[in-house]
Scaffold this motif. Structure first.
Motif, mmCIF file in Angstrom:
data_model
loop_
_atom_site.group_PDB
_atom_site.id
_atom_site.type_symbol
_atom_site.label_atom_id
_atom_site.label_comp_id
_atom_site.label_asym_id
_atom_site.label_seq_id
_atom_site.Cartn_x
_atom_site.Cartn_y
_atom_site.Cartn_z
ATOM 1 N N GLN A 1 0.823 -1.201 0.000
ATOM 2 C CA GLN A 1 0.000 0.000 0.000
ATOM 3 C C GLN A 1 0.860 1.255 0.000
ATOM 4 O O GLN A 1 1.884 1.331 0.695
ATOM 5 C CB GLN A 1 -0.935 0.021 1.206
ATOM 6 N N TYR A 2 0.404 2.266 -0.768
ATOM 7 C CA TYR A 2 1.060 3.568 -0.816
ATOM 8 C C TYR A 2 0.087 4.637 -0.333
ATOM 9 O O TYR A 2 -1.117 4.408 -0.214
ATOM 10 C CB TYR A 2 1.547 3.864 -2.236
ATOM 11 N N GLY A 3 0.640 5.805 -0.062
ATOM 12 C CA GLY A 3 -0.154 6.859 0.548
ATOM 13 C C GLY A 3 -1.171 7.509 -0.368
ATOM 14 O O GLY A 3 -2.177 8.034 0.106
ATOM 15 N N SER A 4 -0.887 7.507 -1.676
ATOM 16 C CA SER A 4 -1.790 8.186 -2.603
ATOM 17 C C SER A 4 -1.685 7.551 -3.983
ATOM 18 O O SER A 4 -0.714 6.859 -4.299
ATOM 19 C CB SER A 4 -1.447 9.675 -2.712
ATOM 20 N N ALA A 5 -2.694 7.829 -4.817
ATOM 21 C CA ALA A 5 -2.664 7.351 -6.197
ATOM 22 C C ALA A 5 -1.470 7.939 -6.942
ATOM 23 O O ALA A 5 -0.860 7.265 -7.788
ATOM 24 C CB ALA A 5 -3.968 7.722 -6.907
ATOM 25 N N ALA A 6 -1.105 9.169 -6.629
ATOM 26 C CA ALA A 6 0.050 9.800 -7.278
ATOM 27 C C ALA A 6 1.333 9.050 -6.957
ATOM 28 O O ALA A 6 2.227 8.928 -7.797
ATOM 29 C CB ALA A 6 0.158 11.260 -6.848
ATOM 30 N N ASP A 7 1.431 8.529 -5.733
ATOM 31 C CA ASP A 7 2.608 7.746 -5.368
ATOM 32 C C ASP A 7 2.700 6.477 -6.221
ATOM 33 O O ASP A 7 3.794 6.088 -6.648
ATOM 34 C CB ASP A 7 2.547 7.351 -3.889
ATOM 35 N N VAL A 8 1.561 5.845 -6.454
ATOM 36 C CA VAL A 8 1.542 4.643 -7.297
ATOM 37 C C VAL A 8 1.910 5.008 -8.734
ATOM 38 O O VAL A 8 2.695 4.309 -9.390
ATOM 39 C CB VAL A 8 0.168 3.958 -7.225
ATOM 40 N N ASP A 9 1.355 6.097 -9.234
ATOM 41 C CA ASP A 9 1.645 6.530 -10.608
ATOM 42 C C ASP A 9 3.132 6.801 -10.806
ATOM 43 O O ASP A 9 3.672 6.587 -11.897
ATOM 44 C CB ASP A 9 0.857 7.797 -10.945
ATOM 45 N N ALA A 10 3.804 7.263 -9.775
ATOM 46 C CA ALA A 10 5.203 7.682 -9.895
ATOM 47 C C ALA A 10 6.192 6.525 -9.788
ATOM 48 O O ALA A 10 7.394 6.733 -9.986
ATOM 49 C CB ALA A 10 5.521 8.722 -8.819
#
Length: 224
Positions: free
Chosen positions: A128-137
């Protein structure tokens, strides 16, 4: 006299896109060999799956009973989500027969659904990551660990952003849509999910009684 090369036979391979978005875009490519009897040897099936290069290729050993055999470019799988959803749509069957047992399927408007269990899916690292932007990056990690990276887009609505990195070193660096990992995440969170994965594929899940999870999405044909 040497044996004929079975891979030189004129196989008809249907190519589907599974877990498309609402406009029919994205989705994970699937190769379906409807006449699996023409390629019965597991080693030949593995070689053909590697040659085709799709995330998975499914061999139909009995089109009436829905007997399926699934391969990635490097390994055989007793179950995988997007090949079963795609085969259910293509063969128009209510029951499919896999190594894990019978898998029930149904059509509901533009969606094809199967009933599956999380324990059928190969184990993945759910990170799990903190935000969708973190996953996108995220960059593609080196081979070794099968990672399903996810974050809430809208937790109250069950909306998830995800990307999948098989880590097998077989040419599939990122899996566009991963039904098995969606089952694992649904079982962990205990709720229905609307997952956007990869470039924009859509996977739907809904937990049911006795550990059964419905897994659904749209399918379209790309060619043969």
């Amino acid at each position: 006299m040497s044996a004929p090369d079975v891979l030189s036979a004129p196989f008809v391979v249907d190519v589907l896109s599974v877990f498309c978005d609402g406009e029919g875009r994205n989705g994970n490519r699937l190769g379906v060999v409807r006449e699996g009897r023409l390629c019965p040897d597991p080693a030949d099936r593995q070689r053909l799956a590697r040659r085709l290069g799709h995330s998975e290729t499914v061999f139909v050993d009995d089109p009436e009973r829905g007997v399926l055999d699934i391969y990635t470019p490097s390994v055989r799988l007793p179950f995988a989500g997007h090949p079963v959803v795609g085969a259910a749509w293509l063969l128009d069957l209510e029951v499919l027969d896999l190594e894990v047992g019978e898998v029930w399927a149904r059509a509901d408007g533009e969606f094809t659904w199967i009933e599956a269990r999380a324990e059928w899916a190969p184990q993945r690292t759910l990170r799990q990551y903190g935000s969708a932007a973190d996953v996108d990056a995220l960059d593609v990690p080196p081979p070794g660990e099968w990672i399903y990276a996810w974050a809430w887009e809208e937790e109250a609505a069950g909306r998830v952003r995800a990307r999948a990195f098989p880590g097998r070193g077989d040419g599939i660096e990122e899996d566009e849509a991963t039904g098995g990992a969606a089952l694992l995440l649904t079982a962990r969170l205990g709720r229905a999910l609307n997952i956007t994965q990869g470039r924009g594929s859509q996977i739907m899940t809904a937990p049911g009684p006795d550990g059964v999870i419905e897994l659904g999405g749209r399918v379209r044909r790309l060619g043969a």
